[in-house]
Design a protein around this motif. Structure first.
Motif, PDB file in Angstrom:
ATOM      1  N   GLN A   1       0.853  -1.186   0.000  1.00  0.00           N
ATOM      2  CA  GLN A   1       0.000   0.000   0.000  1.00  0.00           C
ATOM      3  C   GLN A   1       0.890   1.238   0.000  1.00  0.00           C
ATOM      4  N   ARG A   2       0.603   2.158  -0.924  1.00  0.00           N
ATOM      5  CA  ARG A   2       1.385   3.392  -1.027  1.00  0.00           C
ATOM      6  C   ARG A   2       0.460   4.590  -0.859  1.00  0.00           C
ATOM      7  N   TYR A   3       0.890   5.509  -0.027  1.00  0.00           N
ATOM      8  CA  TYR A   3       0.129   6.715   0.260  1.00  0.00           C
ATOM      9  C   TYR A   3       1.037   7.914   0.022  1.00  0.00           C
ATOM     10  N   ARG A   4       0.485   8.961  -0.589  1.00  0.00           N
ATOM     11  CA  ARG A   4       1.271  10.157  -0.851  1.00  0.00           C
ATOM     12  C   ARG A   4       0.403  11.385  -0.597  1.00  0.00           C
ATOM     13  N   LEU A   5       1.000  12.384   0.033  1.00  0.00           N
ATOM     14  CA  LEU A   5       0.336  13.652   0.302  1.00  0.00           C
ATOM     15  C   LEU A   5       1.254  14.770  -0.161  1.00  0.00           C
ATOM     16  N   THR A   6       0.723  15.691  -0.949  1.00  0.00           N
ATOM     17  CA  THR A   6       1.462  16.854  -1.440  1.00  0.00           C
ATOM     18  C   THR A   6       0.710  18.100  -0.999  1.00  0.00           C
ATOM     19  N   VAL A   7       1.415  19.022  -0.320  1.00  0.00           N
ATOM     20  CA  VAL A   7       0.784  20.237   0.186  1.00  0.00           C
ATOM     21  C   VAL A   7       1.568  21.442  -0.334  1.00  0.00           C
ATOM     22  N   TYR A   8       0.853  22.353  -1.005  1.00  0.00           N
ATOM     23  CA  TYR A   8       1.455  23.594  -1.487  1.00  0.00           C
ATOM     24  C   TYR A   8       1.494  24.603  -0.348  1.00  0.00           C
ATOM     25  N   PRO A   9       2.381  25.584  -0.450  1.00  0.00           N
ATOM     26  CA  PRO A   9       2.431  26.604   0.608  1.00  0.00           C
ATOM     27  C   PRO A   9       1.134  27.402   0.655  1.00  0.00           C
ATOM     28  N   PRO A  10       0.580  27.587   1.831  1.00  0.00           N
ATOM     29  CA  PRO A  10      -0.620  28.418   1.930  1.00  0.00           C
ATOM     30  C   PRO A  10      -0.318  29.847   1.478  1.00  0.00           C
ATOM     31  N   GLY A  11      -1.275  30.444   0.832  1.00  0.00           N
ATOM     32  CA  GLY A  11      -1.085  31.799   0.341  1.00  0.00           C
ATOM     33  C   GLY A  11      -0.449  31.878  -1.035  1.00  0.00           C
ATOM     34  N   SER A  12      -0.040  30.741  -1.586  1.00  0.00           N
ATOM     35  CA  SER A  12       0.541  30.762  -2.927  1.00  0.00           C
ATOM     36  C   SER A  12      -0.565  31.033  -3.944  1.00  0.00           C
ATOM     37  N   THR A  13      -0.192  31.677  -5.026  1.00  0.00           N
ATOM     38  CA  THR A  13      -1.184  32.024  -6.036  1.00  0.00           C
ATOM     39  C   THR A  13      -1.522  30.798  -6.887  1.00  0.00           C
ATOM     40  N   THR A  14      -2.624  30.898  -7.591  1.00  0.00           N
ATOM     41  CA  THR A  14      -3.029  29.817  -8.483  1.00  0.00           C
ATOM     42  C   THR A  14      -1.980  29.596  -9.563  1.00  0.00           C
ATOM     43  N   ALA A  15      -1.418  30.673 -10.072  1.00  0.00           N
ATOM     44  CA  ALA A  15      -0.386  30.553 -11.111  1.00  0.00           C
ATOM     45  C   ALA A  15       0.853  29.834 -10.572  1.00  0.00           C
ATOM     46  N   ASP A  16       1.250  30.138  -9.342  1.00  0.00           N
ATOM     47  CA  ASP A  16       2.396  29.451  -8.739  1.00  0.00           C
ATOM     48  C   ASP A  16       2.128  27.961  -8.564  1.00  0.00           C
ATOM     49  N   ARG A  17       0.922  27.625  -8.123  1.00  0.00           N
ATOM     50  CA  ARG A  17       0.579  26.207  -7.940  1.00  0.00           C
ATOM     51  C   ARG A  17       0.534  25.477  -9.282  1.00  0.00           C
ATOM     52  N   ARG A  18       0.010  26.133 -10.317  1.00  0.00           N
ATOM     53  CA  ARG A  18      -0.023  25.517 -11.648  1.00  0.00           C
ATOM     54  C   ARG A  18       1.398  25.262 -12.150  1.00  0.00           C
ATOM     55  N   LEU A  19       2.254  26.265 -12.006  1.00  0.00           N
ATOM     56  CA  LEU A  19       3.640  26.093 -12.443  1.00  0.00           C
ATOM     57  C   LEU A  19       4.345  25.003 -11.638  1.00  0.00           C
ATOM     58  N   ALA A  20       4.056  24.929 -10.356  1.00  0.00           N
ATOM     59  CA  ALA A  20       4.671  23.879  -9.527  1.00  0.00           C
ATOM     60  C   ALA A  20       4.213  22.491  -9.979  1.00  0.00           C
ATOM     61  N   ARG A  21       2.925  22.359 -10.294  1.00  0.00           N
ATOM     62  CA  ARG A  21       2.433  21.067 -10.801  1.00  0.00           C
ATOM     63  C   ARG A  21       3.090  20.706 -12.122  1.00  0.00           C
TER      64      ARG A  21
END
Length: 190
Positions: free
Chosen positions: A50-70
């Motif tokens: 069984q494999r579990y993974r959790l990814t959390v972006y920094p709170p307050g980051s913009t949508t554009a930053d999260r898209r680029l990070a993905r």
């Protein structure tokens, strides 16, 4: 005493009473993911692992930053698949195989470098944790990490649900997001 006249806000101005963010469009879901704070996966592999993974972006980051990070995090596999597909489709039709391969390599490395500069680890500090449980395994540390994974994913998805229902505000949602973000960092260093 002066009588104050109630003024209506101008159109297009976000009011504090509008607490729930708009749902992302269907086309933006692959870039943004299902949750604003990140993502989680739970899979069962071969032999019952069984494999579990959790990814959390920094709170307050913009949508554009999260898209680029993905995009940055998914580029190695996605770019290779797109490049191989382009090589298969273009083949000898566009140019010689060596030229097509050279164009693919330059494009792959160039786009990867651009994504690194725009959204690499320095710009968006994404925190993640992975847990692997073997069947009939007695690894206490991994079981503890799995319990923490379940707690964090439950906490974050419950915060999303409560925000959508109006039970909590955006500030309370971000506070829960910060707590999860900090706990993932603490777990990684244990």
């Amino acid at each position: 005493m002066r009588k104050t006249v109630q003024r209506r806000p101008e159109p297009g101005i976000l009011q504090l009473s509008q607490s729930a963010p708009a749902q992302p469009q269907w086309w933006s879901r692959p870039l943004e993911g299902a949750h604003q704070w990140g993502s989680f996966d739970a899979t069962v592999g071969r032999y019952g692992v069984q494999r579990y993974r959790l990814t959390v972006y920094p709170p307050g980051s913009t949508t554009a930053d999260r898209r680029l990070a993905r995009l940055w995090r998914g580029w190695p596999i996605t770019g290779a698949v797109l490049g191989l597909l382009a090589i298969m489709l273009l083949g000898d039709a566009a140019a010689s195989p060596h030229t097509v391969l050279a164009i693919f390599v330059v494009a792959y490395v160039g786009i990867g470098a651009l994504l690194f500069l725009r959204a690499g680890p320095v710009r968006v500090r994404v925190r993640s944790m992975s847990v692997s449980l073997l069947p009939n395994g007695a690894d206490v540390a991994e079981r503890r990490r799995h319990t923490e994974w379940r707690t964090l994913t439950g906490m974050l998805t419950e915060a999303d649900r409560m925000l959508a229902n109006g039970a909590i505000s955006l500030v309370e949602h971000e506070a829960i997001w910060w707590e999860a973000y900090d706990r993932v960092e603490a777990i990684a260093h244990v």
